[in-house]
Design an enzyme around this catalytic site. Structure first.
Site, short mmCIF file in Angstrom:
data_model
loop_
_atom_site.label_atom_id
_atom_site.label_comp_id
_atom_site.label_asym_id
_atom_site.label_seq_id
_atom_site.Cartn_x
_atom_site.Cartn_y
_atom_site.Cartn_z
N ASP A 171 3.48 -5.98 4.59
CA ASP A 171 2.37 -6.02 5.54
C ASP A 171 1.55 -7.64 5.23
O ASP A 171 2.63 -8.04 3.88
CB ASP A 171 1.11 -5.17 4.93
CG ASP A 171 1.34 -4.37 3.41
OD1 ASP A 171 1.35 -5.23 2.23
OD2 ASP A 171 1.05 -3.46 3.08
N ASP A 197 3.88 -15.61 15.39
CA ASP A 197 5.52 -15.33 16.76
C ASP A 197 4.22 -15.46 17.94
O ASP A 197 3.76 -13.67 18.21
CB ASP A 197 5.80 -14.77 15.76
CG ASP A 197 7.71 -14.85 16.88
OD1 ASP A 197 7.71 -14.91 18.03
OD2 ASP A 197 8.71 -14.00 16.03
N ASP A 222 8.86 -16.03 21.06
CA ASP A 222 9.95 -15.45 21.79
C ASP A 222 10.30 -15.62 23.35
O ASP A 222 9.96 -15.89 24.24
CB ASP A 222 9.35 -14.26 21.80
CG ASP A 222 10.53 -13.26 21.31
OD1 ASP A 222 11.13 -13.22 20.79
OD2 ASP A 222 10.34 -12.56 22.54
N ASN A 250 0.92 -0.90 0.03
CA ASN A 250 -0.23 0.20 0.14
C ASN A 250 1.26 1.20 -0.43
O ASN A 250 0.25 1.96 0.19
CB ASN A 250 -1.26 -0.20 1.37
CG ASN A 250 0.18 -0.34 2.57
OD1 ASN A 250 1.56 0.19 2.49
ND2 ASN A 250 -1.22 -0.36 3.72
N GLU A 287 12.51 -20.29 21.35
CA GLU A 287 13.79 -19.52 20.98
C GLU A 287 14.11 -19.61 22.01
O GLU A 287 13.76 -18.44 23.39
CB GLU A 287 13.61 -17.99 20.29
CG GLU A 287 15.14 -16.88 20.17
CD GLU A 287 14.83 -15.43 20.37
OE1 GLU A 287 15.65 -14.67 19.95
OE2 GLU A 287 13.83 -15.16 21.28
N HIS A 292 16.33 -12.34 12.72
CA HIS A 292 16.49 -11.06 12.41
C HIS A 292 17.07 -10.10 13.68
O HIS A 292 16.83 -9.06 13.86
CB HIS A 292 15.22 -10.68 12.33
CG HIS A 292 13.93 -10.80 14.05
ND1 HIS A 292 13.81 -12.67 14.60
CD2 HIS A 292 13.70 -10.30 14.77
CE1 HIS A 292 13.93 -12.30 15.05
NE2 HIS A 292 13.55 -11.46 15.97
N ASP A 293 17.39 -10.91 14.16
CA ASP A 293 18.69 -10.03 15.35
C ASP A 293 20.50 -10.40 14.94
O ASP A 293 20.61 -10.08 15.49
CB ASP A 293 18.32 -11.41 16.90
CG ASP A 293 16.93 -10.68 17.18
OD1 ASP A 293 16.41 -9.96 17.49
OD2 ASP A 293 16.36 -12.17 17.58
C1 GLC Z 1 13.93 -12.09 21.00
C2 GLC Z 1 13.33 -11.68 19.42
C3 GLC Z 1 13.91 -9.97 19.52
C4 GLC Z 1 12.94 -8.90 20.59
C5 GLC Z 1 13.42 -10.23 21.63
C6 GLC Z 1 12.35 -9.49 22.66
O1 GLC Z 1 14.71 -12.50 20.93
O2 GLC Z 1 13.69 -12.52 18.30
O3 GLC Z 1 13.67 -9.42 17.84
O4 GLC Z 1 13.80 -7.74 20.08
O5 GLC Z 1 12.99 -11.05 21.45
O6 GLC Z 1 10.90 -9.69 21.91
#
Ligand code: GLC
Length: 531
Positions: free
Chosen positions: A36, A105, A207, A30, A270, A332-333
């Site tokens: 999105d 997630d 998470d 968009n 995770e 992503h971290d």
């Molecule tokens: C996890 C996520 C990270 C986030 C953290 C707090 O490690 O992968 O991106 O900042 O948790 O939720």
């Protein structure tokens, strides 16, 4: 009428390849510069062509975005930036129609400070939801209750003047920790899982699962003797009492029981812990926990054959009975594989990821060899970087928009992208690599096609063959099917004397002719052979 699913259907995730989508950066539909749900739906064919089996989408729930969605203000809604619940249902249906599973997630350790639960909790000490979060009195000197440090630096405690207590936050102060020792909070969060399972999601990535329960007595964490400031302040203490408490396991087991009640659902945890403690999150035969406690070891592994072979062997040996392995090169971290290892070794790393025994997860963009993008100071978005600048801890560089084509906005957006597009996007993009048989994308497609063609690659045993100098070699075996994988982890040519003859190379990480009799590996080459 419900039908009993076969073990193969129930355990679809064993032979599956997972793909992580960071939704802000995948596809904007968009023009607001932010990816999105409709964008993801429009790009599903890329994932089918790639050959993955399931997608995990980082948080898409309503959020003030203090931590880009990992601060959830409503666990059962969709943030308007990403779309609506109807968009979500449409995406799920479109994914399922293509045979793709979809994982969400789940962020159980903390909510946003804007969640209505927290508004109630902080309203007064006798509010019924006070105990849904973790409140403590000040230390005698008025300071925080203990020495715990937030993962993003600074004390893990925020003073609330109105009610005269501190609340705990393992991450930002905008992410207050939920109190899983409270049965009502626990029940409310379990209902969140049911809400999404009822809608048809195939599972969750959970998470910071190991953070969820804190020591009941809130005792000080031990000081870390190896701390250096450049590690980030969180490492000043060891998280002995603030994470990985025994009580977490019953909670994980309850989540799993709920998932199993729906059949064929997957939970991934995770968890950043040493291997022996990671293994505890598989649970026991009587009380199974997550099917896949994320194994992040390859991200930082020393890139030499002996270290890798040892790491693989120790991990395999540590698995509990029935425990299924899994492997990850990035997320992503963490820094991207192509930045850590260089473009040439990233191809070898991809072959390793996709030929080891266990479920691999590909991070979006790694299939085209994306690298970390330098973010100018005025464009920094990540709170991790903003709070402790200059240490290289920021995560924006690995979250830049997916480059789809060479047009303006890289086919990602018609607007201004929320993070800069990688500088090489005009040449490194999906469309450019689509037609190029030598591309990283072509290599990924070939590797995923082989996993389907040879069950030994997806499900077979792992047998170590050689680990010397720059050569790492192993077999995958299933029934009579045997595949030999030989990886040259270095920049010099190598000769590999196969333990037995009769091998036939079927895929190289490099374009060009495959070797036939003597196995001569080029610099940075990996080979898959049939035996
Ligand atoms: C996890 C996520 C990270 C986030 C953290 C707090 O490690 O992968 O991106 O900042 O948790 O939720």
């Amino acid at each position: 009428m419900a039908h009993a699913s076969s073990p193969a259907e129930t355990e679809w995730w064993k032979s599956a390849v997972l793909y992580q989508i960071y939704p802000r950066s995948f596809q904007d539909s968009n023009g607001d510069g932010i990816g999105d749900l409709a964008g993801i739906a429009a790009r599903l064919d890329h994932l089918v062509d790639l050959g993955v089996d399931a997608i995990w989408i980082s948080p898409i729930f309503p959020s003030p975005m203090a931590d880009f969605g990992y601060d959830v203000a409503d666990y059962t809604g969709i943030d308007p930036r990403f779309g609506t619940l109807a968009d979500f249902d449409a995406l799920l249906a479109a994914a399922h129609a293509r045979g793709l599973k979809l994982l969400l997630d789940f962020v159980p350790n903390h909510s946003s400070d804007q969640h209505p639960w927290f508004a109630e909790s902080r309203a007064s000490r006798d509010n019924p939801k006070r105990d849904w979060y973790i409140w403590r009195d000040a230390a005698p000197d008025g300071g925080p209750p203990n020495n715990w440090i937030s993962d993003f630096g600074g004390p893990a405690w925020e003073w609330d003047a109105a009610t005269g207590q501190y609340y705990s936050h393992a991450f930002l102060k905008e992410q207050p920790d939920l109190n899983w020792r409270n049965p009502d909070l626990r029940a409310a969060m379990m209902d969140v899982l049911r809400f999404w399972f009822d809608r048809g999601v195939d599972g969750f990535r959970i998470d910071v699962l190991w953070h969820m329960v804190k020591h009941a007595d809130f005792i000080d964490n031990p000081v870390n003797p190896d701390y250096r400031p450049e590690m980030g302040e969180m490492h000043a203490v060891l998280q002995t009492h603030s994470t990985d408490q025994p009580e977490v396991h019953a909670i994980a087991a309850e989540m799993r029981a709920i998932a199993d009640g729906y059949g064929a659902r997957l939970l991934i945890g995770e968890i950043y812990l040493p291997v022996p403690r990671l293994m505890d999150y598989y649970g026991t035969a009587d009380a199974p926990e997550v099917q896949l406690p994320f194994n992040f070891q390859l991200i930082d592994a020393p890139w030499d054959a002996r270290s890798l072979a040892r790491l693989i062997a120790e991990y395999e040996a540590a698995l509990p009975p029935g425990g299924w392995p899994n492997w990850v090169l990035g997320n992503h971290d963490r820094p991207r594989s192509a930045t850590k290892r260089g473009a040439a070794q990233a191809r070898v790393a991809a072959m390793l990821l996709l030929t080891l025994r266990g479920t691999p997860t590909i991070y979006y963009g790694d299939e085209i060899g994306m690298t970390d993008t330098d973010i100018p100071p005025d464009k920094v978005q990540d709170p991790r970087e903003l709070r402790e600048p200059g240490l290289g801890l920021g995560r924006d560089p690995v979250r830049t928009p997916m480059p789809w084509d060479a047009g303006d906005g890289a086919g990602f957006t018609t607007g201004v992208p929320w993070l800069p597009i990688s500088p090489d996007w005009r040449t490194r993009n999906v469309a450019a690599e689509d037609d190029d048989p030598a591309s990283m994308l072509a290599l990924h497609r070939a590797l995923l096609a082989l996993r389907r063609a040879y069950p030994a690659l997806a499900m077979g045993d792992y047998v170590s063959v050689a680990a010397e100098g720059d050569i790492l070699a192993y077999e995958r075996r299933l029934g009579g099917e045997r595949l030999l994988i030989v990886l040259n982890l270095g920049a010099m040519p190598q000769t590999f004397i196969a333990p037995e003859g009769g091998f036939r190379p079927i895929l190289s990480t490099l374009p060009g002719a495959l070797p036939d009799t003597v196995m001569l590996l080029h610099p940075d080459e990996g080979l898959i052979c049939t035996l």
